[in-house]
Motif scaffolding. Sequence first.
Motif, PDB file in Angstrom:
ATOM      1  N   VAL A 335      30.631  44.774  -8.894  1.00  0.00           N
ATOM      2  CA  VAL A 335      31.006  46.163  -9.132  1.00  0.00           C
ATOM      3  C   VAL A 335      32.435  46.203  -9.641  1.00  0.00           C
ATOM      4  O   VAL A 335      33.276  45.386  -9.236  1.00  0.00           O
ATOM      5  CB  VAL A 335      30.847  47.010  -7.853  1.00  0.00           C
ATOM      6  N   HIS A 336      32.714  47.160 -10.521  1.00  0.00           N
ATOM      7  CA  HIS A 336      34.043  47.327 -11.100  1.00  0.00           C
ATOM      8  C   HIS A 336      34.468  48.776 -10.921  1.00  0.00           C
ATOM      9  O   HIS A 336      33.695  49.695 -11.220  1.00  0.00           O
ATOM     10  CB  HIS A 336      34.044  46.958 -12.581  1.00  0.00           C
ATOM     11  N   VAL A 337      35.676  48.983 -10.431  1.00  0.00           N
ATOM     12  CA  VAL A 337      36.207  50.324 -10.218  1.00  0.00           C
ATOM     13  C   VAL A 337      37.116  50.648 -11.405  1.00  0.00           C
ATOM     14  O   VAL A 337      38.122  49.979 -11.622  1.00  0.00           O
ATOM     15  CB  VAL A 337      36.989  50.412  -8.894  1.00  0.00           C
ATOM     16  N   MET A 338      36.738  51.678 -12.160  1.00  0.00           N
ATOM     17  CA  MET A 338      37.421  51.972 -13.417  1.00  0.00           C
ATOM     18  C   MET A 338      38.214  53.273 -13.318  1.00  0.00           C
ATOM     19  O   MET A 338      37.745  54.285 -12.796  1.00  0.00           O
ATOM     20  CB  MET A 338      36.396  52.087 -14.553  1.00  0.00           C
ATOM     21  N   GLY A 339      39.430  53.234 -13.854  1.00  0.00           N
ATOM     22  CA  GLY A 339      40.250  54.429 -13.930  1.00  0.00           C
ATOM     23  C   GLY A 339      39.877  55.287 -15.125  1.00  0.00           C
ATOM     24  O   GLY A 339      39.078  54.897 -15.980  1.00  0.00           O
ATOM     25  N   GLU A 340      40.504  56.456 -15.226  1.00  0.00           N
ATOM     26  CA  GLU A 340      40.190  57.375 -16.313  1.00  0.00           C
ATOM     27  C   GLU A 340      40.570  56.795 -17.666  1.00  0.00           C
ATOM     28  O   GLU A 340      40.006  57.176 -18.700  1.00  0.00           O
ATOM     29  CB  GLU A 340      40.900  58.711 -16.092  1.00  0.00           C
ATOM     30  N   ASP A 341      41.520  55.864 -17.684  1.00  0.00           N
ATOM     31  CA  ASP A 341      41.942  55.248 -18.944  1.00  0.00           C
ATOM     32  C   ASP A 341      41.081  54.043 -19.328  1.00  0.00           C
ATOM     33  O   ASP A 341      41.348  53.365 -20.323  1.00  0.00           O
ATOM     34  CB  ASP A 341      43.408  54.834 -18.867  1.00  0.00           C
ATOM     35  N   GLY A 342      40.057  53.748 -18.530  1.00  0.00           N
ATOM     36  CA  GLY A 342      39.175  52.629 -18.820  1.00  0.00           C
ATOM     37  C   GLY A 342      39.637  51.305 -18.264  1.00  0.00           C
ATOM     38  O   GLY A 342      38.967  50.289 -18.436  1.00  0.00           O
ATOM     39  N   GLU A 344      40.459  48.559 -15.277  1.00  0.00           N
ATOM     40  CA  GLU A 344      39.890  48.226 -13.979  1.00  0.00           C
ATOM     41  C   GLU A 344      40.976  48.338 -12.903  1.00  0.00           C
ATOM     42  O   GLU A 344      42.112  47.889 -13.092  1.00  0.00           O
ATOM     43  CB  GLU A 344      39.303  46.821 -14.007  1.00  0.00           C
ATOM     44  N   LEU A 345      40.602  48.938 -11.764  1.00  0.00           N
ATOM     45  CA  LEU A 345      41.562  49.212 -10.702  1.00  0.00           C
ATOM     46  C   LEU A 345      41.484  48.146  -9.614  1.00  0.00           C
ATOM     47  O   LEU A 345      40.439  47.538  -9.382  1.00  0.00           O
ATOM     48  CB  LEU A 345      41.284  50.593 -10.098  1.00  0.00           C
ATOM     49  N   PRO A 346      42.585  47.931  -8.894  1.00  0.00           N
ATOM     50  CA  PRO A 346      42.602  46.924  -7.825  1.00  0.00           C
ATOM     51  C   PRO A 346      41.915  47.422  -6.564  1.00  0.00           C
ATOM     52  O   PRO A 346      41.559  48.597  -6.444  1.00  0.00           O
ATOM     53  CB  PRO A 346      44.100  46.707  -7.594  1.00  0.00           C
ATOM     54  N   ALA A 347      41.745  46.522  -5.590  1.00  0.00           N
ATOM     55  CA  ALA A 347      41.137  46.862  -4.300  1.00  0.00           C
ATOM     56  C   ALA A 347      41.879  48.031  -3.664  1.00  0.00           C
ATOM     57  O   ALA A 347      43.112  48.091  -3.676  1.00  0.00           O
ATOM     58  CB  ALA A 347      41.160  45.655  -3.378  1.00  0.00           C
ATOM     59  N   GLY A 348      41.119  48.965  -3.117  1.00  0.00           N
ATOM     60  CA  GLY A 348      41.697  50.102  -2.420  1.00  0.00           C
ATOM     61  C   GLY A 348      41.964  51.305  -3.284  1.00  0.00           C
ATOM     62  O   GLY A 348      42.209  52.396  -2.766  1.00  0.00           O
ATOM     63  N   GLU A 349      41.923  51.147  -4.608  1.00  0.00           N
ATOM     64  CA  GLU A 349      42.190  52.257  -5.523  1.00  0.00           C
ATOM     65  C   GLU A 349      40.867  52.908  -5.923  1.00  0.00           C
ATOM     66  O   GLU A 349      39.968  52.234  -6.425  1.00  0.00           O
ATOM     67  CB  GLU A 349      42.918  51.769  -6.771  1.00  0.00           C
ATOM     68  N   GLY A 378      28.951  46.899 -21.153  1.00  0.00           N
ATOM     69  CA  GLY A 378      27.569  46.808 -20.693  1.00  0.00           C
ATOM     70  C   GLY A 378      27.391  47.083 -19.211  1.00  0.00           C
ATOM     71  O   GLY A 378      26.284  46.970 -18.690  1.00  0.00           O
ATOM     72  N   TRP A 379      28.469  47.464 -18.524  1.00  0.00           N
ATOM     73  CA  TRP A 379      28.354  47.843 -17.111  1.00  0.00           C
ATOM     74  C   TRP A 379      27.851  49.286 -17.036  1.00  0.00           C
ATOM     75  O   TRP A 379      28.145  50.114 -17.904  1.00  0.00           O
ATOM     76  CB  TRP A 379      29.703  47.719 -16.407  1.00  0.00           C
ATOM     77  N   ARG A 380      27.120  49.600 -15.957  1.00  0.00           N
ATOM     78  CA  ARG A 380      26.487  50.914 -15.872  1.00  0.00           C
ATOM     79  C   ARG A 380      26.948  51.678 -14.627  1.00  0.00           C
ATOM     80  O   ARG A 380      27.266  51.094 -13.601  1.00  0.00           O
ATOM     81  CB  ARG A 380      24.963  50.748 -15.870  1.00  0.00           C
ATOM     82  N   SER A 381      26.966  53.012 -14.742  1.00  0.00           N
ATOM     83  CA  SER A 381      27.480  53.869 -13.677  1.00  0.00           C
ATOM     84  C   SER A 381      26.513  55.005 -13.378  1.00  0.00           C
ATOM     85  O   SER A 381      25.894  55.572 -14.287  1.00  0.00           O
ATOM     86  CB  SER A 381      28.834  54.456 -14.080  1.00  0.00           C
ATOM     87  N   LEU A 382      26.413  55.358 -12.087  1.00  0.00           N
ATOM     88  CA  LEU A 382      25.661  56.535 -11.664  1.00  0.00           C
ATOM     89  C   LEU A 382      26.539  57.776 -11.614  1.00  0.00           C
ATOM     90  O   LEU A 382      26.069  58.854 -11.257  1.00  0.00           O
ATOM     91  CB  LEU A 382      25.047  56.301 -10.272  1.00  0.00           C
ATOM     92  N   GLY A 383      27.825  57.622 -11.940  1.00  0.00           N
ATOM     93  CA  GLY A 383      28.744  58.750 -11.896  1.00  0.00           C
ATOM     94  C   GLY A 383      29.397  58.949 -10.544  1.00  0.00           C
ATOM     95  O   GLY A 383      30.022  59.986 -10.289  1.00  0.00           O
ATOM     96  N   ASP A 384      29.291  57.960  -9.661  1.00  0.00           N
ATOM     97  CA  ASP A 384      29.899  58.061  -8.334  1.00  0.00           C
ATOM     98  C   ASP A 384      31.310  57.482  -8.344  1.00  0.00           C
ATOM     99  O   ASP A 384      31.602  56.525  -9.059  1.00  0.00           O
ATOM    100  CB  ASP A 384      29.047  57.333  -7.294  1.00  0.00           C
ATOM    101  N   MET A 385      32.154  58.087  -7.500  1.00  0.00           N
ATOM    102  CA  MET A 385      33.525  57.626  -7.334  1.00  0.00           C
ATOM    103  C   MET A 385      33.634  56.854  -6.020  1.00  0.00           C
ATOM    104  O   MET A 385      32.954  57.166  -5.044  1.00  0.00           O
ATOM    105  CB  MET A 385      34.488  58.818  -7.304  1.00  0.00           C
ATOM    106  N   GLY A 386      34.502  55.855  -6.000  1.00  0.00           N
ATOM    107  CA  GLY A 386      34.689  55.096  -4.781  1.00  0.00           C
ATOM    108  C   GLY A 386      35.697  53.989  -4.980  1.00  0.00           C
ATOM    109  O   GLY A 386      36.404  53.935  -5.995  1.00  0.00           O
ATOM    110  N   TYR A 387      35.777  53.096  -4.004  1.00  0.00           N
ATOM    111  CA  TYR A 387      36.684  51.960  -4.091  1.00  0.00           C
ATOM    112  C   TYR A 387      36.092  50.785  -3.322  1.00  0.00           C
ATOM    113  O   TYR A 387      35.104  50.934  -2.579  1.00  0.00           O
ATOM    114  CB  TYR A 387      38.075  52.317  -3.547  1.00  0.00           C
ATOM    115  N   VAL A 388      36.661  49.637  -3.525  1.00  0.00           N
ATOM    116  CA  VAL A 388      36.233  48.413  -2.847  1.00  0.00           C
ATOM    117  C   VAL A 388      37.427  47.864  -2.083  1.00  0.00           C
ATOM    118  O   VAL A 388      38.539  47.801  -2.617  1.00  0.00           O
ATOM    119  CB  VAL A 388      35.709  47.372  -3.860  1.00  0.00           C
TER     120      VAL A 388
END
Length: 512
Positions: A335-342, A344-349, A378-388
């Motif tokens: 899983v990859h956590v992406m910011g609004e600028d595209g 990738e965000l670090p753990a906890g963000e 090619g990564w896919r999203s359900l539109g959910d927000m979260g963090y790892v």
Amino acid sequence: MANIADHADGDPDSTALIVADGRTISYGELFGRSRRVAALLHRAGLRRGDGVALVLPNRPEFFEITWGCQLSGLYYSAVNTHFTPDDVAYVIGDSDAKAVFIDASMAELGSHILATSDGVDVHISVGGVLPGWRLYDDTLTESDAAPPISDGSEMLYSSGTTGRPKAVRRPLPEDGQGSWAQKVLEYSLAKRYDMTPSSVYLSPAPLYHAAGINYTMAVHRVGASSILMPKFDAETVLRLIEEHRVTHAQFVPTMFVRMLKLPEDVRDKYDVSSLQCVIHAAAPCPIDVKQRMMEWFGPIIHEYYGGTEGFAGTIIGPQEWLAHPGSVGKPFSPVHVMGEDGAELPAGEPGELFFEGGPAFEYFKDAAKTASVSNDRGWRSLGDMGYVDEDGYMYLTDRSTFMIVSGGVNIYPQEAENVLVMHPKLVDAAVFGVPNDEYGEEVKAVVQPVDGVETGPALEVELIDYCRANLATYKCPRTIEFDAELPRDPNGKLYKRRIRERYWQGRPSRIV
């Protein structure tokens, strides 16, 4: 990989369905009736890959029809019975359904379907007579007219809360092992949750929902018994658990809340000790709610996260959750956590969650929507927000569409909803952004009080203070209004957009 034909052959008298009125339906009976449905559809000209639509509440004929379709190579679409008549007609047309089964209580909807669904060849009424529709029991023929067994698949539609419903469609299975979803769930029930043919499963979910239809059909593949509830009722759930010695059950967080809101003497009079495994999903569960349910039912509550699309998924067991409260587990695929600028965000963000891998699927007849869930990698999203977190456990914050932006600060309304729903005077809460001339948006709540609670300015102040005692002030509602009942799907999905739209009439909004 089994199906009801195997259980009908090996143990035909074993119980497949327990109906809330006390009736039981054996695997032999369910398989026999499903073959008669298959014969009916085959005689009407339906062939492998054709579509069938069901507009039915929770009733035993639902599974006669879905298994009849599943075992004759057809796509079957269970339609949300809370859709508008136009949305129901849209789903029937969009799914290319050649046959429609409707409940006899839906006379007005039945007339609308007859007037708008030109492509349908077979119209069948279940449970009674409707003008222009053939009566279900009168249409069933001998099973020897059924086609050879050939696997079909569910084709389920979204809730339609963000526009027209869309169907998730996968290629028909070729390996004789059932639909992709049911194959995965059968394995999970047997291997992870220790379900056996002697188990008893209870789910109050509406059968048109993916969890309702796919989990129950997966339970049938295991060979266990499933209790069919017409709708959720908190005390009835407890009574059925005690009466039938339920071993496995599935709920959503709003059902947990309603069970916890029962008077203590009501909760205490029912024996729930037969429960071995409780599963929940559908929405983030407030930590306090899940902790209290663990104290009541024991550390037997498992959670999963995913979508009908199948490319996103996590699971977490009770002991893992107690060590990582609030998490929905570790993802099955990266899983990859992406910011609004595209970036990738670090753990906890927190950001939007994108997943690698997963099965092939399409939104039926909507190539643009199918493409829209993927990014340029090619990564896919359900539109959910979260963090790892640092240990790889994933946490949900909210849907991206309902994030509030106030003065440039991102606010996730799920946090305030989780706090408010635990107030003893409330049973439900919706938090969202409303227009603010200075900050763009401000936080607002619309809540559903417990029956008999007096509402007004004093309770509004009490609730705002309660929220501020548990959350940072900027995350809390500035104003609160009261509704007698919030619009929720019976499976727990909150139609927050319907409430939010009241406050954005004539105003531009980020959410379209």
